[in-house]
Design a protein around this motif. Structure first.
Motif, PDB file in Angstrom:
ATOM      1  N   ALA A 203       2.913 -31.830 -74.132  1.00 24.90           N
ATOM      2  CA  ALA A 203       3.189 -30.876 -73.207  1.00 24.90           C
ATOM      3  C   ALA A 203       3.103 -29.742 -74.335  1.00 24.90           C
ATOM      4  O   ALA A 203       3.152 -29.437 -75.289  1.00 24.90           O
ATOM      5  CB  ALA A 203       4.596 -31.084 -72.687  1.00 24.90           C
ATOM      6  N   LEU A 204       2.998 -28.467 -73.474  1.00 21.74           N
ATOM      7  CA  LEU A 204       3.242 -27.087 -73.713  1.00 21.74           C
ATOM      8  C   LEU A 204       4.507 -27.098 -74.486  1.00 21.74           C
ATOM      9  O   LEU A 204       5.660 -27.612 -73.847  1.00 21.74           O
ATOM     10  CB  LEU A 204       2.847 -25.999 -72.803  1.00 21.74           C
ATOM     11  CG  LEU A 204       1.563 -26.057 -72.359  1.00 21.74           C
ATOM     12  CD1 LEU A 204       1.510 -25.215 -71.241  1.00 21.74           C
ATOM     13  CD2 LEU A 204       0.545 -25.426 -73.384  1.00 21.74           C
ATOM     14  N   GLY A 205       4.829 -26.424 -75.663  1.00 20.72           N
ATOM     15  CA  GLY A 205       5.992 -26.182 -76.180  1.00 20.72           C
ATOM     16  C   GLY A 205       6.339 -24.771 -76.382  1.00 20.72           C
ATOM     17  O   GLY A 205       5.418 -23.887 -76.209  1.00 20.72           O
ATOM     18  N   THR A 206       7.539 -24.307 -76.647  1.00 24.22           N
ATOM     19  CA  THR A 206       7.888 -23.071 -76.682  1.00 24.22           C
ATOM     20  C   THR A 206       7.168 -22.247 -77.695  1.00 24.22           C
ATOM     21  O   THR A 206       6.694 -20.918 -78.050  1.00 24.22           O
ATOM     22  CB  THR A 206       9.410 -22.744 -76.771  1.00 24.22           C
ATOM     23  OG1 THR A 206       9.821 -23.560 -77.990  1.00 24.22           O
ATOM     24  CG2 THR A 206      10.067 -23.205 -75.518  1.00 24.22           C
ATOM     25  N   ASP A 207       7.056 -23.334 -79.005  1.00 26.07           N
ATOM     26  CA  ASP A 207       5.960 -22.777 -80.179  1.00 26.07           C
ATOM     27  C   ASP A 207       4.890 -22.305 -79.667  1.00 26.07           C
ATOM     28  O   ASP A 207       4.077 -21.300 -80.399  1.00 26.07           O
ATOM     29  CB  ASP A 207       5.889 -23.927 -81.126  1.00 26.07           C
ATOM     30  CG  ASP A 207       7.312 -24.167 -81.713  1.00 26.07           C
ATOM     31  OD1 ASP A 207       8.297 -23.342 -81.695  1.00 26.07           O
ATOM     32  OD2 ASP A 207       7.246 -25.216 -82.413  1.00 26.07           O
ATOM     33  N   ASP A 208       4.103 -22.723 -78.700  1.00 26.24           N
ATOM     34  CA  ASP A 208       2.830 -22.434 -78.326  1.00 26.24           C
ATOM     35  C   ASP A 208       2.462 -20.946 -77.815  1.00 26.24           C
ATOM     36  O   ASP A 208       1.616 -20.572 -77.628  1.00 26.24           O
ATOM     37  CB  ASP A 208       2.145 -23.376 -77.195  1.00 26.24           C
ATOM     38  CG  ASP A 208       2.017 -24.846 -77.755  1.00 26.24           C
ATOM     39  OD1 ASP A 208       1.660 -24.906 -79.046  1.00 26.24           O
ATOM     40  OD2 ASP A 208       2.422 -25.688 -77.179  1.00 26.24           O
ATOM     41  N   SER A 209       3.665 -20.368 -77.357  1.00 31.52           N
ATOM     42  CA  SER A 209       3.879 -19.058 -76.730  1.00 31.52           C
ATOM     43  C   SER A 209       3.725 -17.854 -77.910  1.00 31.52           C
ATOM     44  O   SER A 209       3.105 -16.804 -77.611  1.00 31.52           O
ATOM     45  CB  SER A 209       5.082 -18.909 -76.004  1.00 31.52           C
ATOM     46  OG  SER A 209       5.237 -19.666 -74.935  1.00 31.52           O
ATOM     47  N   ALA A 210       3.874 -18.309 -79.082  1.00 30.05           N
ATOM     48  CA  ALA A 210       3.591 -17.384 -80.065  1.00 30.05           C
ATOM     49  C   ALA A 210       3.338 -18.040 -81.674  1.00 30.05           C
ATOM     50  O   ALA A 210       4.103 -18.306 -82.435  1.00 30.05           O
ATOM     51  CB  ALA A 210       4.768 -16.558 -80.317  1.00 30.05           C
ATOM     52  N   GLY A 212       0.503 -17.959 -83.372  1.00 30.00           N
ATOM     53  CA  GLY A 212      -0.167 -17.267 -84.335  1.00 30.00           C
ATOM     54  C   GLY A 212       0.575 -16.473 -85.339  1.00 30.00           C
ATOM     55  O   GLY A 212       1.867 -16.202 -85.431  1.00 30.00           O
ATOM     56  N   ASP A 213       0.030 -16.318 -86.656  1.00 26.01           N
ATOM     57  CA  ASP A 213       0.778 -15.432 -87.583  1.00 26.01           C
ATOM     58  C   ASP A 213       1.264 -13.844 -86.921  1.00 26.01           C
ATOM     59  O   ASP A 213       2.186 -13.362 -87.300  1.00 26.01           O
ATOM     60  CB  ASP A 213      -0.035 -15.252 -88.691  1.00 26.01           C
ATOM     61  CG  ASP A 213      -0.222 -16.437 -89.556  1.00 26.01           C
ATOM     62  OD1 ASP A 213       0.615 -17.360 -89.374  1.00 26.01           O
ATOM     63  OD2 ASP A 213      -1.346 -16.571 -90.152  1.00 26.01           O
ATOM     64  N   ASP A 214       0.466 -13.525 -86.180  1.00 22.35           N
ATOM     65  CA  ASP A 214       0.777 -12.354 -85.500  1.00 22.35           C
ATOM     66  C   ASP A 214       1.310 -12.524 -83.967  1.00 22.35           C
ATOM     67  O   ASP A 214       1.245 -11.619 -83.429  1.00 22.35           O
ATOM     68  CB  ASP A 214      -0.694 -11.375 -85.372  1.00 22.35           C
ATOM     69  CG  ASP A 214      -1.719 -12.035 -84.521  1.00 22.35           C
ATOM     70  OD1 ASP A 214      -1.429 -13.303 -84.312  1.00 22.35           O
ATOM     71  OD2 ASP A 214      -2.591 -11.403 -84.237  1.00 22.35           O
ATOM     72  N   GLY A 215       1.879 -13.600 -83.838  1.00 20.85           N
ATOM     73  CA  GLY A 215       2.470 -13.755 -82.745  1.00 20.85           C
ATOM     74  C   GLY A 215       1.609 -13.953 -81.397  1.00 20.85           C
ATOM     75  O   GLY A 215       2.285 -14.244 -80.308  1.00 20.85           O
ATOM     76  N   THR A 216       0.276 -14.185 -81.746  1.00 25.46           N
ATOM     77  CA  THR A 216      -0.465 -14.419 -80.693  1.00 25.46           C
ATOM     78  C   THR A 216      -0.195 -15.855 -80.114  1.00 25.46           C
ATOM     79  O   THR A 216      -0.140 -16.936 -80.917  1.00 25.46           O
ATOM     80  CB  THR A 216      -1.967 -14.442 -80.966  1.00 25.46           C
ATOM     81  OG1 THR A 216      -2.051 -15.130 -82.222  1.00 25.46           O
ATOM     82  CG2 THR A 216      -2.059 -12.761 -81.331  1.00 25.46           C
TER      83      THR A 216
END
Lengths: 523, 227
Positions: A203-210, A212-216
């Motif tokens: 499933a989508l996780g909260t980590d997937d929201s940011a 990337g290194d730049d928070g993408t």
């Protein structure tokens, strides 16, 4: 004596007892089935709403798009766009992602505003988008007669054309639309994720929201399993949304039933959805759960007051927005079913009253004799009413069995109802353009013409007959008519009331008899 | 027992007024056997209804053992019918779906006699009219005379103060008629007050006191002047 007399009378008047009981049984069974199916349809509506809006959602906040807010989907294909095939035909594909037509996005400050309102238990915001892919194949424009353009060519002038999907200068286009919902993976108390369960992958996780290194956000998506199957997609594949290729990391199904579609075709993290549609800080929906059912209306009013520009819908508002065969079934049950029940019920009770009164008339001498023997009026009335009551209860018992069997049959039929809250939309269908004598589809500005010759149109004529289909948000629900204690209570209640009513009317007639009637009838 | 004073009963029938009883004054003492004769429509049954607390007069009074039946409430009248008066109908008026035993028991229902006692008293009453072995029979399974005996047992089971009989032998053959009359005479000899309406002069002549009613007025056929 009461029961002995009652039993003997009912046995003596078997035909009348049978007629009254059968009439009452049919009425009881019909009312049971209508009530049960009505509950089933209502439950199905709830399932549809749960599937689309999630379990526990009491209120949704949306904003209706104003006319002209969103330009019609426009795809511009340049003369050099796409890939050229061996025959010179050019294949192209473009993707457009935006909020769904008829809706508008609003600032996500609204989510904070709603969360601070009294009696709000939980909130979440989503951004619902529509991803449309326009793809097609056009013939080699260099092979077309020099100096001619699409607008000038008429029937018979394209004889020399070649290439295209049919090899004779025709064109083919397809339009693929699916819904994409940006969600907050950490918010599972309310909203669309409450009725979603993982089928495959992750499933989508909260980590997937940011991620990337730049928070993408991570460019990943989870697909509805039903949509994934129809689009022949699986975990590990990629889907294109806007300018991004998203990796499919999982598939999900609805918790409301096997094979039931969830509220969206694809799910991505909210930041990714905002990024894909270039709508940073924007939402299309806020889902609200109130502290209690009694607080819903007050919370809705408070939201309307705090955010006057948005549309606030409660569950009851949403229920009325359900369309499709489910709405038809609901209308059928609430109109035809209800009135049929009322008519049969009135007829059954009417017959019971008529037969009871007729029986009292026939028994004038008998009942008068009892009064002459000193039976009080209430005892005579009680005897007549008791007989009617037992007739009603017999009918009720038969009707209860009949109703349970009928409900079991309804459930065994496995009637599937389809409901959607979004009305109708184009989606999921390939459509082919071009046709005889049309002079072809127009090309983009300054890109020259790309059109099918009239002489070759037959192979590329487009089947637009089924161009419009229900939105991907349509949810199929198998009708389950429940047998609740309420249904049983209604059956028994009708039987008792029907019998009592007939007994009271007949008994009142018996009560008016004077003992002298007994003598006059033989004098 | 009965004190009847200036009793009048009128009916509205087919747009005209029918005077069924016209100023009847009468006294019936306890322990009498009274027969009432008269032509059809002469007022016999109406008089019996007044005596039986089944109808109210247009004027005048009927007093039974101190109770004015003309002013008493419906509840009191039902109570009088339940405890004091036994009534025998010409057509027997048995409940067709109940057995002889159960028919007799119906007379004890309004007095709220417990079930076991009710059954025992009904059996005894049937035995007293010679039908001790017919209790489980339905009326349709009994002869006319037997049905009338059941009706008499039903009237007697409550131990009434007075027995009112409307044409008790009207539907019976001669032999059975004599049996029923002997039965009623026996009850009278035992001290019961009996008033019977009859067409049959042979039956009427066996009464201690004979009344004739015609045109709503009563006259004594026996020498004893009691009015």
């Amino acid at each position: 004596m009461f029961f002995t007399y009652l039993r003997r009378e009912l046995r003596h008047r078997r035909r009348q007892t049978a007629v009254v009981a059968i009439g009452m049984a049919v009425a009881v069974a019909l009312v049971m089935v209508v009530n049960s199916v009505s509950t089933g349809v209502s439950d199905a509506q709830d399932d549809v709403l749960d599937s689309v809006y999630g379990i526990g959602t009491d209120i949704t906040v949306t904003q209706t798009g104003a006319p002209g807010d969103r330009a019609p989907g426009r795809f511009e294909v340049g003369a050099e766009d796409g890939e050229v095939g061996e025959d010179g035909s050019r294949a192209f594909a473009q993707n457009n992602v935006a909020v769904e037509r008829g809706t508008a996005s609003f600032d996500d400050d609204a989510l904070t505003t709603v969360a601070q309102i009294d009696d709000v238990a939980a909130t979440t915001g989503t951004l619902t988008l529509s991803s449309t892919t326009f793809s097609g194949e056009v013939p080699d424009t260099a092979a077309l007669p020099e100096g001619a353009d699409a607008g000038e060519r008429g029937p018979g002038q394209g004889q020399g054309a070649a290439g295209g999907p049919d090899g004779a200068g025709g064109s083919a286009f397809s339009l693929d639309t699916f819904s994409v919902t940006g969600v907050d993976p950490g918010s599972d108390a309310v909203g669309p994720l409450t009725t979603v369960s993982l089928v495959d992958g992750r499933a989508l996780g909260t980590d997937d929201s940011a991620a990337g290194d730049d928070g993408t956000p991570a460019t990943v998506t989870v697909l509805d399993a039903t949509y994934a199957a129809s689009a022949d997609l699986a975990v590990g594949d990629t889907v294109t949304v806007g300018d991004e290729d998203l990796e499919v990391i999982g598939t999900v199904g609805s918790t409301t039933g096997d094979g039931v579609a969830t509220g969206s075709d694809a799910y991505v993290t909210l930041p990714l959805a905002q990024s894909l549609a270039d709508l940073d800080g924007q939402l299309t929906d806020v889902y609200v759960q109130a502290d209690s059912a009694t607080a819903i209306d007050a919370v809705a009013e408070d939201i309307s007051a705090a955010l006057p520009e948005v549309t606030v819908s409660t569950q009851s508002d949403l229920a009325s927005s359900v369309t499709g065969s489910l709405a038809s079934a609901s209308d059928l049950v609430s109109t035809l079913g209800l009135w049929l029940s009322v008519v049969v019920l009135v007829a059954a009770v009417g017959i019971a009253i008529l037969l009871t009164v007729s029986g009292v008339t026939r028994r004038t001498r008998e009942l008068g004799t009892l009064k002459a023997l000193g039976w009080p009026g209430r005892r005579v009335v009680g005897q007549v009413a008791g007989e009617s009551l037992v007739q009603g209860l017999l009918g009720g018992a038969v009707g209860l069995v009949l109703g349970l069997v009928a409900i079991a049959v309804v459930n065994a039929l496995g009637i599937t109802l389809s409901g959607t809250t979004g009305g109708f939309a184009i989606g999921g269908q390939e459509r082919t353009g071009g046709g005889p004598g049309t002079g072809a589809a127009g090309g983009g500005p300054g890109a020259g013409a790309a059109g099918g010759g009239s002489g070759a149109g037959e192979a590329a004529s487009g089947p637009f007959g089924n161009a419009v289909d229900q939105a991907a948000g349509a949810v199929d629900v198998v009708l389950h008519a429940p047998v609740s204690p309420t249904v049983v209570a209604i059956a028994i209640g009708i039987a008792v009331l029907g019998g009592l009513l007939a007994g009271i009317v007949g008994g009142a007639r018996a009560a008016r008899l004077r003992p002298a009637e007994a003598l006059r009838s033989v004098a | 027992m009965y004190e009847i004073t200036d009793l009048t009963k009128t009916y509205a029938a087919q747009g005209r007024t029918v005077r069924a009883l016209d100023g009847v004054s009468l006294r019936i003492g306890a322990g009498e056997l009274v027969s009432v004769q008269g032509p059809t429509g002469g007022g016999k049954s109406t008089l019996l209804q007044m005596l039986g607390a089944m109808d109210r007069p247009s004027s005048g009074t009927v007093v039974l053992d101190g109770t004015d039946l003309t002013t008493a409430s419906d509840r009191v009248l039902a109570e009088v019918r339940a405890r004091t008066i036994g009534f025998v109908f010409q057509g027997f008026n048995l409940i067709p779906t109940l057995t002889a035993q159960e028919n007799v028991e119906t007379a004890l229902v309004p007095a709220r006699v417990p079930g076991a006692e009710r059954a025992e008293r009904a059996r005894a009453a049937l035995a007293s009219v010679g039908l001790g072995d017919r209790g489980h029979h339905l009326p349709v399974e009994l002869s006319g005379g037997q049905q009338q005996r059941v009706a008499i047992a039903r009237a007697l089971v409550k131990n009434p103060a007075v027995l009112l009989a409307d044409e008790p032998t009207g539907n019976l053959d001669e032999e059975t008629r004599d049996e029923i009359v002997e039965l009623l005479e026996g009850l009278w000899h035992d001290g019961l007050t009996v008033v019977m309406v009859t067409h049959d002069s042979a039956v009427a002549r066996r009464a201690e006191r004979r009344l004739r009613i015609a045109g709503g007025t009563v006259s004594e056929l026996t020498p004893a002047a009691r009015t």
